[in-house]
Design an enzyme around this catalytic site. Structure first.
Site, PDB file in Angstrom:
ATOM      1  N   GLU A  11       5.548  -3.608  -8.214  1.00 27.58           N
ATOM      2  CA  GLU A  11       4.659  -3.292  -7.083  1.00 27.58           C
ATOM      3  C   GLU A  11       3.192  -3.558  -7.412  1.00 27.58           C
ATOM      4  O   GLU A  11       2.293  -2.886  -6.929  1.00 27.58           O
ATOM      5  CB  GLU A  11       4.835  -1.849  -6.590  1.00 27.58           C
ATOM      6  CG  GLU A  11       6.258  -1.370  -6.451  1.00 27.58           C
ATOM      7  CD  GLU A  11       7.147  -2.343  -5.709  1.00 27.58           C
ATOM      8  OE1 GLU A  11       6.655  -3.148  -4.919  1.00 27.58           O
ATOM      9  OE2 GLU A  11       8.369  -2.282  -5.927  1.00 27.58           O
ATOM     10  N   GLY A  12       2.961  -4.558  -8.248  1.00 25.92           N
ATOM     11  CA  GLY A  12       1.613  -4.912  -8.684  1.00 25.92           C
ATOM     12  C   GLY A  12       1.323  -4.302 -10.036  1.00 25.92           C
ATOM     13  O   GLY A  12       1.315  -3.081 -10.186  1.00 25.92           O
TER      14      GLY A  12
ATOM     15  N   GLY B 151      10.372  15.083 -31.982  1.00 30.79           N
ATOM     16  CA  GLY B 151      10.637  14.510 -33.293  1.00 30.79           C
ATOM     17  C   GLY B 151      11.820  13.560 -33.265  1.00 30.79           C
ATOM     18  O   GLY B 151      12.074  12.863 -32.282  1.00 30.79           O
TER      19      GLY B 151
ATOM     20  N   ASP C 255       0.839  -1.200   0.000  1.00 34.61           N
ATOM     21  CA  ASP C 255       0.000   0.000   0.000  1.00 34.61           C
ATOM     22  C   ASP C 255       0.876   1.253   0.000  1.00 34.61           C
ATOM     23  O   ASP C 255       0.628   2.211  -0.740  1.00 34.61           O
ATOM     24  CB  ASP C 255      -0.919   0.021   1.229  1.00 34.61           C
ATOM     25  CG  ASP C 255      -2.115  -0.897   1.103  1.00 34.61           C
ATOM     26  OD1 ASP C 255      -2.391  -1.366  -0.017  1.00 34.61           O
ATOM     27  OD2 ASP C 255      -2.781  -1.138   2.127  1.00 34.61           O
TER      28      ASP C 255
ATOM     29  N   GLN D 146      -1.275  24.728 -33.049  1.00 35.80           N
ATOM     30  CA  GLN D 146      -2.386  24.276 -32.203  1.00 35.80           C
ATOM     31  C   GLN D 146      -2.265  22.799 -31.851  1.00 35.80           C
ATOM     32  O   GLN D 146      -2.569  22.393 -30.721  1.00 35.80           O
ATOM     33  CB  GLN D 146      -3.720  24.547 -32.893  1.00 35.80           C
ATOM     34  CG  GLN D 146      -4.923  24.266 -32.002  1.00 35.80           C
ATOM     35  CD  GLN D 146      -6.240  24.532 -32.705  1.00 35.80           C
ATOM     36  OE1 GLN D 146      -6.568  23.896 -33.702  1.00 35.80           O
ATOM     37  NE2 GLN D 146      -6.993  25.503 -32.192  1.00 35.80           N
TER      38      GLN D 146
END
Length: 382
Positions: free
Chosen positions: A366-367, A342, A243, A282
């Protein structure tokens, strides 16, 4: 270096993070490429990290740690990961071992092993994964058989970070072959004990400075007082440790992603295409927006889980969500950052390809992502 306080982050938390960031950019970042290319061990940084208190950030003051909050530790790992993910992974593996002693051990065991781990004198490791039991740790084959006042350990562990470089490992072994997860016990084992052998370090795709090993136990005699907790409690200890460690993985993901995004932003502003900055396009702006959006969402999930940990509440589901989302986020962000660069991003002259390689393991250890989804689904289904 972060210039504002995130939700739940105190000024003391941020002060520690800033100190670690200054060190990481001055000392870790310049050596990260060499560690990767030459497969040098990140343990070379342990003395300096210990001076900063990093090797004991997960420990209370009476055990040699600085007694900082889980949030401060998270931020410190983010800053280390920005500079060198291999170093962060090495430190995280150390925390796995010391957390196991802190969570599963008694006061005498904690005093025996943890202060010298916090000081950086001793390095720790966490020996759970086996060749046939990666994401299903209840299916362990390593055996621990009581013989008088000792246990005899026999078996093999695989992909154990720090193992050959560590002073001690917390080893998980089956003491009752018929009891499933309730038959697993944990032991703190000195790596110089006769019968322990190590492979050469694995040839890894990424985090090459975080050395991982196969460890064999052949008739290793471990004193009974090195068992952490009662027989059969090892699996519970391992799950509590995981955890915590899933938040460490989330921190590493955040750090790599922050570095990749910063590199992409700088490149987009500096790179000229047709007399205009790449950042004026954009399509590039939208890529950067998506990268930032996912990064901030990962921060939110991670800080939420960390807040629950700090409050002493159960945070298994939240840590699984943070680890899952952050580790998948960093894959997206590093790939997009490389794309923005690029062809230059595909060269080893820039760190983009290293970021992408380092990030890939975070969806596995860790899983795995699949295991995290299972944990989350079980919580949703009650």
């Amino acid at each position: 270096m972060t210039t504002f306080l995130r939700l739940g982050v105190t000024e003391d938390d941020q002060a520690l993070a800033d100190a670690v960031a200054t060190f990481a950019q001055a000392e870790l970042a310049p050596r990260a490429q060499a560690l990767d290319e030459q497969e040098l061990s990140a343990t070379c940084h342990v003395p300096q990290l210990a001076e900063l208190g990093v090797m004991g950030l997960n420990l209370p003051e009476h055990l040699g740690g600085p007694g900082v909050t889980p949030t401060a530790m998270l931020l410190a790992l983010v800053e280390i990961s920005k500079a060198c993910a291999a170093t962060s992974s090495m430190v995280g593996a150390h925390y796995l071992g010391t957390d196991a002693v802190l969570i599963g051990g008694n006061a005498a065991q904690q005093q025996a092993w943890l202060p010298r781990a916090a000081s950086g004198e001793w390095l720790a490791g966490f020996a759970l994964t086996e060749p046939r039991g990666g994401s299903h740790p209840a299916d362990l084959r390593t055996r621990a058989v009581r013989e008088g006042g000792h246990y005899r350990l026999d078996g093999v562990k695989h992909f154990i970070s720090n193992a050959a470089e560590a002073k001690f490992l917390v080893v998980f072994a089956r003491t009752d072959p018929d009891a499933g997860a309730r038959g697993v016990s944990a032991f703190v084992v000195d790596t110089k004990t006769p019968g322990i052998s190590f492979s050469s370090h694995e040839k890894l795709m990424g985090i090459r400075g975080a050395h991982a090993f196969e460890v064999s136990f052949d008739g290793v005699m471990v004193p009974e007082d090195c068992r952490l907790g009662e027989e059969g409690t090892g699996f519970k200890t391992a799950m509590k440790v995981l955890d915590n460690s899933r938040l460490d993985v989330a921190a590493t993901s955040l750090g790599i992603a922050e570095a990749a995004l910063a590199a992409a932003v700088q490149w987009a502003n500096d790179r000229q295409i047709g007399g205009e900055a790449l950042a004026s396009k954009q399509g590039i702006q939208w890529m950067l927006a998506d990268m930032k959006l996912r990064l901030e969402a990962a921060w939110g999930l991670t800080l939420q889980a960390t807040a629950l940990r700090t409050a002493g509440q159960v945070f298994t589901r939240q840590s699984a969500m943070a680890k899952l989302y952050a580790s998948e986020m960093v894959g997206f962000v590093t790939d997009a950052a490389l794309q923005i660069h690029g062809g230059y991003g595909f060269t080893r002259e820039m760190p983009l390809e290293r970021y992408a390689r380092d990030a890939r393991i975070l969806r596995i250890y860790e899983g795995s992502s699949e295991i995290q989804r299972t944990i989350i689904a079980r919580a949703v289904l009650g």
